[in-house]
Design a protein around this motif. Structure first.
Motif, PDB file in Angstrom:
ATOM      1  N   LEU A  57     -17.998  45.586  -3.396  1.00  0.00           N
ATOM      2  CA  LEU A  57     -17.129  46.770  -3.377  1.00  0.00           C
ATOM      3  C   LEU A  57     -17.698  47.984  -4.119  1.00  0.00           C
ATOM      4  O   LEU A  57     -17.583  49.098  -3.610  1.00  0.00           O
ATOM      5  N   PRO A  58     -18.309  47.818  -5.295  1.00  0.00           N
ATOM      6  CA  PRO A  58     -18.846  49.015  -5.966  1.00  0.00           C
ATOM      7  C   PRO A  58     -19.882  49.756  -5.113  1.00  0.00           C
ATOM      8  O   PRO A  58     -19.906  50.977  -5.080  1.00  0.00           O
ATOM      9  N   ALA A  59     -20.707  49.013  -4.395  1.00  0.00           N
ATOM     10  CA  ALA A  59     -21.750  49.637  -3.563  1.00  0.00           C
ATOM     11  C   ALA A  59     -21.216  50.102  -2.215  1.00  0.00           C
ATOM     12  O   ALA A  59     -21.766  51.020  -1.613  1.00  0.00           O
ATOM     13  N   CYS A  60     -20.137  49.484  -1.752  1.00  0.00           N
ATOM     14  CA  CYS A  60     -19.596  49.802  -0.428  1.00  0.00           C
ATOM     15  C   CYS A  60     -18.067  49.715  -0.454  1.00  0.00           C
ATOM     16  O   CYS A  60     -17.486  48.711  -0.022  1.00  0.00           O
ATOM     17  N   PRO A  61     -17.400  50.759  -0.957  1.00  0.00           N
ATOM     18  CA  PRO A  61     -15.936  50.732  -1.057  1.00  0.00           C
ATOM     19  C   PRO A  61     -15.230  50.541   0.289  1.00  0.00           C
ATOM     20  O   PRO A  61     -14.073  50.113   0.331  1.00  0.00           O
ATOM     21  N   ALA A  62     -15.921  50.817   1.390  1.00  0.00           N
ATOM     22  CA  ALA A  62     -15.312  50.660   2.717  1.00  0.00           C
ATOM     23  C   ALA A  62     -14.999  49.195   3.036  1.00  0.00           C
ATOM     24  O   ALA A  62     -14.288  48.910   3.995  1.00  0.00           O
ATOM     25  N   LEU A  63     -15.515  48.265   2.225  1.00  0.00           N
ATOM     26  CA  LEU A  63     -15.227  46.845   2.433  1.00  0.00           C
ATOM     27  C   LEU A  63     -13.868  46.439   1.887  1.00  0.00           C
ATOM     28  O   LEU A  63     -13.401  45.332   2.146  1.00  0.00           O
ATOM     29  N   ALA A  64     -13.220  47.327   1.138  1.00  0.00           N
ATOM     30  CA  ALA A  64     -11.927  46.996   0.524  1.00  0.00           C
ATOM     31  C   ALA A  64     -10.890  46.607   1.573  1.00  0.00           C
ATOM     32  O   ALA A  64     -10.078  45.709   1.341  1.00  0.00           O
ATOM     33  N   GLU A  65     -10.915  47.256   2.720  1.00  0.00           N
ATOM     34  CA  GLU A  65      -9.948  46.934   3.771  1.00  0.00           C
ATOM     35  C   GLU A  65     -10.106  45.491   4.248  1.00  0.00           C
ATOM     36  O   GLU A  65      -9.114  44.797   4.491  1.00  0.00           O
ATOM     37  N   LEU A  66     -11.342  45.037   4.353  1.00  0.00           N
ATOM     38  CA  LEU A  66     -11.561  43.648   4.766  1.00  0.00           C
ATOM     39  C   LEU A  66     -10.965  42.693   3.745  1.00  0.00           C
ATOM     40  O   LEU A  66     -10.328  41.706   4.105  1.00  0.00           O
ATOM     41  N   GLN A  67     -11.164  43.000   2.492  1.00  0.00           N
ATOM     42  CA  GLN A  67     -10.608  42.154   1.444  1.00  0.00           C
ATOM     43  C   GLN A  67      -9.075  42.137   1.505  1.00  0.00           C
ATOM     44  O   GLN A  67      -8.455  41.081   1.377  1.00  0.00           O
ATOM     45  N   GLN A  68      -8.478  43.285   1.762  1.00  0.00           N
ATOM     46  CA  GLN A  68      -7.018  43.366   1.847  1.00  0.00           C
ATOM     47  C   GLN A  68      -6.469  42.569   3.023  1.00  0.00           C
ATOM     48  O   GLN A  68      -5.394  41.986   2.944  1.00  0.00           O
ATOM     49  N   VAL A  69      -7.198  42.528   4.116  1.00  0.00           N
ATOM     50  CA  VAL A  69      -6.758  41.778   5.296  1.00  0.00           C
ATOM     51  C   VAL A  69      -7.018  40.281   5.129  1.00  0.00           C
ATOM     52  O   VAL A  69      -6.186  39.451   5.505  1.00  0.00           O
ATOM     53  N   LEU A  70      -8.164  39.932   4.548  1.00  0.00           N
ATOM     54  CA  LEU A  70      -8.557  38.525   4.475  1.00  0.00           C
ATOM     55  C   LEU A  70      -7.894  37.764   3.324  1.00  0.00           C
ATOM     56  O   LEU A  70      -7.664  36.555   3.442  1.00  0.00           O
ATOM     57  N   ALA A  71      -7.571  38.436   2.231  1.00  0.00           N
ATOM     58  CA  ALA A  71      -6.972  37.731   1.081  1.00  0.00           C
ATOM     59  C   ALA A  71      -5.669  37.011   1.451  1.00  0.00           C
ATOM     60  O   ALA A  71      -5.487  35.848   1.091  1.00  0.00           O
ATOM     61  N   PRO A  72      -4.750  37.634   2.191  1.00  0.00           N
ATOM     62  CA  PRO A  72      -3.536  36.909   2.569  1.00  0.00           C
ATOM     63  C   PRO A  72      -3.810  35.693   3.460  1.00  0.00           C
ATOM     64  O   PRO A  72      -3.013  34.752   3.493  1.00  0.00           O
ATOM     65  N   CYS A  73      -4.948  35.710   4.158  1.00  0.00           N
ATOM     66  CA  CYS A  73      -5.282  34.577   5.031  1.00  0.00           C
ATOM     67  C   CYS A  73      -5.475  33.301   4.225  1.00  0.00           C
ATOM     68  O   CYS A  73      -5.170  32.208   4.703  1.00  0.00           O
ATOM     69  N   GLN A  74      -5.952  33.418   2.987  1.00  0.00           N
ATOM     70  CA  GLN A  74      -6.082  32.225   2.149  1.00  0.00           C
ATOM     71  C   GLN A  74      -4.712  31.596   1.914  1.00  0.00           C
ATOM     72  O   GLN A  74      -4.563  30.381   1.970  1.00  0.00           O
ATOM     73  N   HIS A  75      -3.724  32.422   1.653  1.00  0.00           N
ATOM     74  CA  HIS A  75      -2.367  31.916   1.423  1.00  0.00           C
ATOM     75  C   HIS A  75      -1.802  31.273   2.688  1.00  0.00           C
ATOM     76  O   HIS A  75      -1.147  30.228   2.633  1.00  0.00           O
ATOM     77  N   ARG A  76      -2.061  31.910   3.830  1.00  0.00           N
ATOM     78  CA  ARG A  76      -1.563  31.339   5.092  1.00  0.00           C
ATOM     79  C   ARG A  76      -2.250  30.011   5.395  1.00  0.00           C
ATOM     80  O   ARG A  76      -1.625  29.097   5.919  1.00  0.00           O
ATOM     81  N   LEU A  77      -3.545  29.902   5.060  1.00  0.00           N
ATOM     82  CA  LEU A  77      -4.230  28.631   5.269  1.00  0.00           C
ATOM     83  C   LEU A  77      -3.642  27.547   4.373  1.00  0.00           C
ATOM     84  O   LEU A  77      -3.537  26.389   4.777  1.00  0.00           O
ATOM     85  N   PHE A  78      -3.244  27.911   3.169  1.00  0.00           N
ATOM     86  CA  PHE A  78      -2.597  26.941   2.294  1.00  0.00           C
ATOM     87  C   PHE A  78      -1.262  26.523   2.900  1.00  0.00           C
ATOM     88  O   PHE A  78      -0.901  25.340   2.904  1.00  0.00           O
ATOM     89  N   ASP A  79      -0.526  27.500   3.444  1.00  0.00           N
ATOM     90  CA  ASP A  79       0.726  27.189   4.151  1.00  0.00           C
ATOM     91  C   ASP A  79       0.456  26.262   5.331  1.00  0.00           C
ATOM     92  O   ASP A  79       1.203  25.307   5.570  1.00  0.00           O
ATOM     93  N   LEU A  80      -0.594  26.558   6.071  1.00  0.00           N
ATOM     94  CA  LEU A  80      -0.942  25.767   7.235  1.00  0.00           C
ATOM     95  C   LEU A  80      -1.268  24.328   6.821  1.00  0.00           C
ATOM     96  O   LEU A  80      -0.843  23.363   7.461  1.00  0.00           O
ATOM     97  N   GLY A  81      -1.992  24.176   5.726  1.00  0.00           N
ATOM     98  CA  GLY A  81      -2.260  22.851   5.186  1.00  0.00           C
ATOM     99  C   GLY A  81      -0.976  22.141   4.811  1.00  0.00           C
ATOM    100  O   GLY A  81      -0.837  20.930   5.015  1.00  0.00           O
TER     101      GLY A  81
END
Length: 192
Positions: A57-81
């Motif tokens: 992120l420090p070198a490429c702040p444009a990646l922040a959106e990917l992190q915002q979209v993908l972080a909730p997916c970890q929680h959903r995968l835990f739900d799926l499990g």
């Protein structure tokens, strides 16, 4: 939420079986346990991708959106499990699938059409997104194998399918936003 685990080891699995939340005991190679394990592996790989994104992120702040979209997916995968461990539990919804589709559409618009097959690589971050994509496909296959024996909710299966699509598009978006050329597949020369 309260205390969930008071003891990490129980010794109840030492004979090759594990307990499901509904009280059943099944072998550790049962298709349900295999599916749960693959979802867990995917979640771990996604955690690594998110950690790598954070480092970039420090070198490429444009990646922040990917992190915002993908972080909730970890929680959903835990739900799926949880859904796999407790067949009566339902947490993943059509709205969650819709969120993935919205991100895919938004990112694809920025990327434009795919001109050729691409290979995993270009950077560690891009390659890790592809590892996650392939893990999502494996988790989906394991869930489909279980589904052939014990019906799963279509929403659960669709979520994994859409997540693998999202991760493919994410790999391409990472390359674009980092200014790294995609590695295009080159067909082998055919012998005369």
């Amino acid at each position: 939420m309260g205390q969930r685990l008071s003891k990490i080891y129980t010794r109840t699995g030492d004979q090759g079986e594990t307990g499901l939340a509904d009280g059943r005991r099944v072998s550790k190679d049962h298709p349900r346990v295999e599916a749960m394990g693959e979802v867990d592996s995917l979640n771990s790989q996604l955690g690594l991708l998110l950690a790598e994104l954070q480092l970039q992120l420090p070198a490429c702040p444009a990646l922040a959106e990917l992190q915002q979209v993908l972080a909730p997916c970890q929680h959903r995968l835990f739900d799926l499990g949880g859904e796999l461990a407790m067949p009566d539990y339902q947490a993943v919804t059509a709205a969650h699938i819709g969120q993935l589709e919205q991100a895919i559409d938004r990112w694809n618009e920025e990327l434009g059409p795919l001109q050729n097959f691409i290979l995993p690589g270009g950077s560690r971050l891009i390659a890790q997104a592809h590892v996650c994509r392939s893990e999502a496909r494996t988790a989906e296959r394991r869930c489909q194998q279980l589904n052939a024996l014990e019906a799963l909710r279509p929403t659960l299966l669709a979520y994994l399918n859409r997540l693998s699509d999202l991760l493919f598009v994410a790999s391409r978006l990472i390359a674009k936003r980092q200014g790294i050329a995609e590695i295009l597949w080159q067909e082998a020369e055919k012998p005369d």
